[in-house]
Design a protein around this motif. Structure first.
Motif, PDB file in Angstrom:
ATOM      1  N   ARG A 122      30.318  43.838 -64.907  1.00  0.00           N
ATOM      2  CA  ARG A 122      29.276  43.931 -63.898  1.00  0.00           C
ATOM      3  C   ARG A 122      29.688  44.890 -62.793  1.00  0.00           C
ATOM      4  O   ARG A 122      30.839  44.890 -62.346  1.00  0.00           O
ATOM      5  CB  ARG A 122      29.012  42.552 -63.298  1.00  0.00           C
ATOM      6  N   LEU A 123      28.752  45.712 -62.346  1.00  0.00           N
ATOM      7  CA  LEU A 123      29.011  46.658 -61.262  1.00  0.00           C
ATOM      8  C   LEU A 123      28.748  45.951 -59.934  1.00  0.00           C
ATOM      9  O   LEU A 123      27.669  46.038 -59.361  1.00  0.00           O
ATOM     10  CB  LEU A 123      28.124  47.896 -61.412  1.00  0.00           C
ATOM     11  N   GLU A 153      25.818  46.922 -65.852  1.00  0.00           N
ATOM     12  CA  GLU A 153      24.869  47.120 -64.758  1.00  0.00           C
ATOM     13  C   GLU A 153      25.254  46.203 -63.609  1.00  0.00           C
ATOM     14  O   GLU A 153      26.071  45.305 -63.768  1.00  0.00           O
ATOM     15  CB  GLU A 153      23.437  46.807 -65.211  1.00  0.00           C
ATOM     16  N   GLY A 154      24.636  46.434 -62.458  1.00  0.00           N
ATOM     17  CA  GLY A 154      24.917  45.571 -61.329  1.00  0.00           C
ATOM     18  C   GLY A 154      24.406  46.155 -60.029  1.00  0.00           C
ATOM     19  O   GLY A 154      23.979  47.322 -59.981  1.00  0.00           O
ATOM     20  N   PRO A 155      24.464  45.372 -58.963  1.00  0.00           N
ATOM     21  CA  PRO A 155      23.883  45.786 -57.683  1.00  0.00           C
ATOM     22  C   PRO A 155      24.555  46.982 -57.022  1.00  0.00           C
ATOM     23  O   PRO A 155      23.983  47.596 -56.133  1.00  0.00           O
ATOM     24  CB  PRO A 155      24.038  44.533 -56.813  1.00  0.00           C
ATOM     25  N   GLN A 156      25.762  47.335 -57.471  1.00  0.00           N
ATOM     26  CA  GLN A 156      26.465  48.440 -56.816  1.00  0.00           C
ATOM     27  C   GLN A 156      26.225  49.794 -57.485  1.00  0.00           C
ATOM     28  O   GLN A 156      26.720  50.815 -57.003  1.00  0.00           O
ATOM     29  CB  GLN A 156      27.974  48.154 -56.771  1.00  0.00           C
ATOM     30  N   GLY A 177      25.240  51.874 -68.961  1.00  0.00           N
ATOM     31  CA  GLY A 177      24.328  50.744 -68.819  1.00  0.00           C
ATOM     32  C   GLY A 177      24.849  49.517 -69.538  1.00  0.00           C
ATOM     33  O   GLY A 177      25.976  49.487 -70.038  1.00  0.00           O
ATOM     34  N   SER A 178      24.020  48.486 -69.595  1.00  0.00           N
ATOM     35  CA  SER A 178      24.416  47.237 -70.252  1.00  0.00           C
ATOM     36  C   SER A 178      24.538  47.431 -71.759  1.00  0.00           C
ATOM     37  O   SER A 178      23.748  48.166 -72.365  1.00  0.00           O
ATOM     38  CB  SER A 178      23.381  46.144 -69.976  1.00  0.00           C
ATOM     39  N   CYS A 179      25.511  46.782 -72.338  1.00  0.00           N
ATOM     40  CA  CYS A 179      25.699  46.832 -73.792  1.00  0.00           C
ATOM     41  C   CYS A 179      26.372  45.540 -74.240  1.00  0.00           C
ATOM     42  O   CYS A 179      27.436  45.178 -73.725  1.00  0.00           O
ATOM     43  CB  CYS A 179      26.539  48.041 -74.187  1.00  0.00           C
ATOM     44  N   TYR A 180      25.747  44.845 -75.180  1.00  0.00           N
ATOM     45  CA  TYR A 180      26.290  43.572 -75.658  1.00  0.00           C
ATOM     46  C   TYR A 180      26.606  43.598 -77.152  1.00  0.00           C
ATOM     47  O   TYR A 180      27.025  42.586 -77.714  1.00  0.00           O
ATOM     48  CB  TYR A 180      25.310  42.442 -75.351  1.00  0.00           C
TER      49      TYR A 180
END
Length: 297
Positions: A122-123, A153-156, A177-180
């Motif tokens: 998380r950013l 991804e994240g708020p920062q 970006g996000s990757c799962y």
């Protein structure tokens, strides 16, 4: 035997564990234990809570030592470590060629010839990713260009993007970006020369080492998660001075200019995961705890 989440903030656990003991059940707590010295009332309360259990499943050796200092029996403190999808990770790293990694690198970066530092997670502000960006800027000013790859991804993110543009690094930074999907994450980690987590490092450490990528994080145990213990300085990663971007740049530069081959460092990273941080070893430790065998046997 009942295994509880070892969180003292749940009143139901206090009551349930006490009742379980009255009924002759074996009580275990799976917990971080002590992440730091707690020489205060809160630490005393935590100690009383932990004494409701016959034994403890701990994430790291440091927690075990801190509990021993508080008088807990070493034979009842089981270090269970932590792990991810180990078997799948082994399969992915076995089936990922160097050619595939180089092709992926070319797809991501405009200058794939430069070394890559990756962060996955998380950013958020607590990860202190601004330190990594500042360190990359310092290295570029010294003549060493570093590609940065952020997975998550994240708020920062918006703040990080502004910093990157202000420092003239936008040509060398990729926000994936996000990757799962583990099939995608594995090669992304493998193509990197090093994984950097400037704030606390947790399962990111396990994830990176499992794919053979060394880990760099800060050097203050009291402000770390248990997984930092897997890092052996100079072998499968390193530490820099807390909140010091210049020292992070120094450590990065030294690591990127290492003498040994990439294969040697990959094997060193795999070794600690194969030995301790995998489900098979965890099962062995948990079974011993459930049976009441002395820890370490």
């Amino acid at each position: 035997c009942i295994i509880y989440l070892g969180c003292m903030y749940f009143l139901s656990t206090w009551i349930s564990a006490a009742i379980a003991r009255l009924y002759g059940k074996r009580v275990l707590m799976w917990t971080h234990g002590y992440l730091r010295e707690e020489q205060n009332f809160k630490g005393w309360i935590r100690s009383q809570f932990y004494r409701l259990a016959h034994g403890h499943l701990l994430y790291g050796e440091r927690a075990r030592l801190l509990m021993m200092k508080r008088g807990f029996d070493s034979q009842k403190l089981y270090v269970v470590y932590n792990s991810l999808d180990y078997e799948k990770q082994c399969e992915i790293r076995k089936n990922t060629s160097e050619d595939k990694l180089m092709e992926l690198k070319r797809c991501l970066f405009t200058s794939p010839e430069y070394p890559v530092a990756i962060f996955i997670g998380r950013l958020t502000p607590q990860k202190k990713l601004n330190l990594l960006i500042k360190a990359a800027h310092l290295l570029k000013c010294q003549g060493t260009t570093l590609n940065l790859l952020f997975i998550g991804e994240g708020p920062q993110r918006a703040d990080l993007e502004r910093r990157i543009i202000a420092m003239g690094l936008n040509d060398n930074v990729v926000f994936y970006g996000s990757c799962y999907a583990e099939e995608k994450i594995g090669p992304l980690i493998m193509l990197a020369d090093v994984c950097v987590s400037p704030g606390e490092v947790g399962l990111t450490c396990m994830h990176s080492l499992a794919y053979g990528t060394p880990v760099i994080t800060h050097n203050v145990p009291d402000r770390q998660m248990p997984e930092w213990e897997a890092i052996i300085p100079g072998i499968n990663g390193n530490f820099f001075k807390l909140d010091d971007a210049q020292d992070l740049a120094r450590v990065l530069l030294r690591w990127l200019h290492r003498d040994h081959s990439r294969k040697i460092f990959r094997e060193a990273c795999h070794e600690i995961i194969d030995l301790k941080y995998n489900p098979a070893n965890q099962v062995k430790v948990i079974n011993a705890a459930v049976r009441g065998m002395p820890a370490g046997q």
